[in-house]
Design a protein around this motif. Structure first.
Motif, mmCIF file in Angstrom:
data_model
loop_
_atom_site.group_PDB
_atom_site.id
_atom_site.type_symbol
_atom_site.label_atom_id
_atom_site.label_comp_id
_atom_site.label_asym_id
_atom_site.label_seq_id
_atom_site.Cartn_x
_atom_site.Cartn_y
_atom_site.Cartn_z
ATOM 1 N N VAL A 46 6.008 12.212 -4.692
ATOM 2 C CA VAL A 46 6.500 11.695 -5.974
ATOM 3 C C VAL A 46 6.037 12.525 -7.167
ATOM 4 C CG1 VAL A 46 6.983 9.313 -5.405
ATOM 5 C CG2 VAL A 46 4.635 9.981 -5.929
ATOM 6 N N ASN A 47 4.984 13.345 -6.954
ATOM 7 C CA ASN A 47 4.480 14.146 -8.060
ATOM 8 C C ASN A 47 4.030 13.284 -9.239
ATOM 9 O OD1 ASN A 47 3.791 16.702 -8.874
ATOM 10 N ND2 ASN A 47 5.676 16.997 -10.050
ATOM 11 N N LYS A 48 3.490 12.118 -8.925
ATOM 12 C CA LYS A 48 2.926 11.206 -9.922
ATOM 13 C C LYS A 48 1.661 10.619 -9.324
ATOM 14 C CE LYS A 48 7.399 9.601 -11.503
ATOM 15 N NZ LYS A 48 8.438 8.660 -11.417
ATOM 16 N N THR A 49 0.838 10.028 -10.168
ATOM 17 C CA THR A 49 -0.324 9.289 -9.661
ATOM 18 C C THR A 49 0.190 8.015 -8.983
ATOM 19 O OG1 THR A 49 -1.673 10.152 -11.449
ATOM 20 C CG2 THR A 49 -2.491 8.185 -10.321
ATOM 21 N N VAL A 50 -0.359 7.734 -7.801
ATOM 22 C CA VAL A 50 0.077 6.576 -7.019
ATOM 23 C C VAL A 50 -1.004 5.502 -7.066
ATOM 24 C CG1 VAL A 50 0.625 5.755 -4.684
ATOM 25 C CG2 VAL A 50 1.493 7.990 -5.465
ATOM 26 N N ILE A 51 -0.619 4.263 -7.324
ATOM 27 C CA ILE A 51 -1.573 3.148 -7.284
ATOM 28 C C ILE A 51 -0.998 2.057 -6.388
ATOM 29 C CG2 ILE A 51 -2.888 1.426 -8.612
ATOM 30 C CD1 ILE A 51 -1.354 4.037 -10.668
ATOM 31 N N ILE A 52 -1.732 1.739 -5.316
ATOM 32 C CA ILE A 52 -1.282 0.694 -4.390
ATOM 33 C C ILE A 52 -2.475 -0.201 -4.041
ATOM 34 C CG2 ILE A 52 -0.350 0.201 -2.091
ATOM 35 C CD1 ILE A 52 1.131 2.846 -2.188
ATOM 36 N N ALA A 53 -2.264 -1.508 -4.120
ATOM 37 C CA ALA A 53 -3.279 -2.442 -3.637
ATOM 38 C C ALA A 53 -3.026 -2.669 -2.156
ATOM 39 C CB ALA A 53 -3.199 -3.765 -4.396
ATOM 40 N N ASN A 54 -4.055 -2.498 -1.326
ATOM 41 C CA ASN A 54 -3.923 -2.664 0.122
ATOM 42 C C ASN A 54 -5.117 -3.436 0.675
ATOM 43 O OD1 ASN A 54 -2.531 -2.203 2.582
ATOM 44 N ND2 ASN A 54 -4.047 -0.655 3.121
ATOM 45 N N PRO A 55 -4.936 -4.735 1.053
ATOM 46 C CA PRO A 55 -3.725 -5.543 0.992
ATOM 47 C C PRO A 55 -3.168 -5.675 -0.430
ATOM 48 C CG PRO A 55 -5.445 -6.662 2.259
ATOM 49 C CD PRO A 55 -6.070 -5.470 1.651
ATOM 50 N N ASN A 56 -1.854 -5.856 -0.511
ATOM 51 C CA ASN A 56 -1.227 -6.014 -1.818
ATOM 52 C C ASN A 56 -1.445 -7.439 -2.326
ATOM 53 O OD1 ASN A 56 0.214 -5.263 -4.096
ATOM 54 N ND2 ASN A 56 2.226 -5.511 -3.135
ATOM 55 N N ALA A 57 -1.403 -7.582 -3.639
ATOM 56 C CA ALA A 57 -1.485 -8.900 -4.269
ATOM 57 C C ALA A 57 -0.161 -9.141 -5.003
ATOM 58 C CB ALA A 57 -2.638 -8.919 -5.259
ATOM 59 N N PRO A 58 0.388 -10.325 -4.993
ATOM 60 C CA PRO A 58 -0.130 -11.540 -4.355
ATOM 61 C C PRO A 58 0.478 -11.797 -2.976
ATOM 62 C CG PRO A 58 1.662 -12.132 -5.828
ATOM 63 C CD PRO A 58 1.597 -10.627 -5.800
ATOM 64 N N THR A 59 0.962 -10.754 -2.291
ATOM 65 C CA THR A 59 1.625 -10.991 -1.002
ATOM 66 C C THR A 59 0.650 -11.007 0.167
ATOM 67 O OG1 THR A 59 1.958 -8.627 -0.633
ATOM 68 C CG2 THR A 59 3.693 -9.792 -1.840
ATOM 69 N N GLY A 60 -0.465 -10.299 0.048
ATOM 70 C CA GLY A 60 -1.445 -10.214 1.137
ATOM 71 C C GLY A 60 -1.050 -9.240 2.230
ATOM 72 N N LEU A 61 0.092 -8.536 2.056
ATOM 73 C CA LEU A 61 0.589 -7.645 3.112
ATOM 74 C C LEU A 61 -0.078 -6.272 3.032
ATOM 75 C CD1 LEU A 61 4.385 -8.583 2.923
ATOM 76 C CD2 LEU A 61 2.662 -9.386 4.561
ATOM 77 N N THR A 62 -0.194 -5.625 4.192
ATOM 78 C CA THR A 62 -0.927 -4.361 4.266
ATOM 79 C C THR A 62 -0.041 -3.181 4.676
ATOM 80 O OG1 THR A 62 -1.480 -4.831 6.566
ATOM 81 C CG2 THR A 62 -3.109 -5.442 4.933
ATOM 82 N N LEU A 63 -0.487 -1.998 4.282
ATOM 83 C CA LEU A 63 0.034 -0.752 4.846
ATOM 84 C C LEU A 63 -0.964 -0.299 5.902
ATOM 85 C CD1 LEU A 63 1.137 1.327 1.718
ATOM 86 C CD2 LEU A 63 2.603 0.110 3.347
#
Ligand SMILES: *Cc1c(COP(=O)(O)O)cnc(C)c1O
Length: 356
Positions: free
Chosen positions: A144-161
């Motif tokens: 993407v050539n951008k800074t990436v920010i990901i919550a893992n697990p994600n909020a508020p879904t609780g799902l993970t990568l």
């Protein structure tokens, strides 16, 4: 707003924290705190001897705390940064690694602070839509050539990568920082701290607020390459060098010394989560496969907003978000089994009322 506020902040939409009621009449399941108190070691270490030294500044380098964290996570002290809550690391990271030119990308449904920091620092950011099942679409973050920010697990879904999905994202963006926010990782997720040894552009952010029962102490930490940590230090020493107070430092060190206590609490919370998901299913709710200390649930009988309001008037506080994409859902923090049983008791009453 006063006439003195400079133009660029006049339209800034601030982050809205979950309710913190002043009276504690509520069963409080709304801001993902731990239902368990700090360990005895923490209580002992935040002693009157420590309080009596509050006339002296704390160690700005936080050497003892960073050493303990480095030991626990198997990295060097120069790979560890600590801050006044992990919100502060996120703030410093947006300052350090995102701009109008660099840009940023994060999911359209995630921790609400990412957007606030993006606006605050004038970042050209993109909010990538989640898939219809609320999973993160990995392809939106590759090359993407951008800074990436990901919550893992994600909020508020609780799902993970998975770790390999994270690694794909990190590997495909060698010229950008990838920030993985692991606020909830201790509740059954897989940490990518090990990957920081292989990739200099990966920053892992964690917090004492959830799994370590210290939301009130404000302590977060980040693990990454020496270079990234030194960038964060440049921002810190240009903003607030003594960002962690003496009492929080003592508590943070003591919490690492009693790590077993906290990990046992996490196991208990995981057990209570699985029990609660089952109970909710019996009551007609569908839940995502949350690996966090909260449940993301939708009823087939009552709207998210009505359920939240009715529970609140019956003394149980949960979280509802007005965002149209998730307005059918509520987020319920996993408390003790007793607290959850109270939730189910009130829920049964509410559903009986709705159906009659
Ligand atoms: C709670 C939370 C934070 C902030 O935690 P603090 O350390 O209390 O500032 C950061 N990211 C996510 C995803 C969170 O849920």
């Amino acid at each position: 707003m006063s006439k003195f506020l400079i133009d660029k902040y006049q339209t800034l939409e601030a982050y809205v924290p979950g309710e913190q009621p002043k009276n504690m009449q509520y069963v409080k399941l709304n801001t993902n705190e731990s239902p368990y108190p700090p360990s005895q070691t923490v209580l002992d270490r935040v002693s009157s001897a420590e309080v009596s030294m509050l006339n002296l500044y704390p160690d700005p380098d936080c050497v003892n705390l960073r050493n303990k964290l480095a030991g626990l996570y198997g990295v060097e002290i120069d790979n560890v940064f600590v801050s006044n809550g992990s919100d502060e690391i996120l703030s410093f990271s947006f300052m350090a690694f995102c701009s109008e030119e660099t840009g940023a990308v994060f999911p359209n449904i995630s921790y609400g602070f990412y957007k606030v920091y993006g606006d605050l620092y004038g970042v050209d950011y993109t909010q990538a839509p989640l898939n219809s099942d609320f999973t993160v679409n990995v392809n939106d973050y590759k090359n993407v050539n951008k800074t990436v920010i990901i919550a893992n697990p994600n909020a508020p879904t609780g799902l993970t990568l998975s770790l390999s999905e994270i690694e794909d994202i990190v590997r495909s963006n060698p010229n950008n920082v990838v920030i993985i926010d692991e606020a909830y990782v201790d509740f059954g997720g897989e940490s990518c701290v090990e990957l920081t040894k292989k990739y200099g552009n990966l920053l892992v952010v964690q917090t004492y607020s959830k799994s370590r029962s210290m939301a009130g102490a404000r302590l977060g930490f980040a693990i990454g390459s020496k270079e990234l940590i030194s960038d964060l230090n440049r921002i810190k020493y240009s903003t607030n060098p003594y960002n962690i107070n003496r009492l929080t430092l003592a508590a943070g060190e003591a919490a690492i010394d009693s790590n077993d206590y906290y990990m046992a609490n996490c196991c208990e919370i995981i057990k209570t989560r699985e029990y609660s998901v089952k109970r909710l299913a019996e009551l007609g709710f569908s839940c995502t496969n949350s690996k966090a200390n909260f449940i993301f649930a939708k009823s087939d009988k009552i709207s998210g907003r009505d359920y939240y309001l009715k529970l609140k008037s019956n003394g149980v506080l949960i979280r509802h978000f007005d965002n149209p994409l998730i307005k059918d859902y509520v987020r319920i923090t996993v408390g003790t089994k007793e607290q959850m049983d109270r939730l189910f008791e009130e829920t049964e009453k509410i559903l009986a009322e709705v159906q009659s």
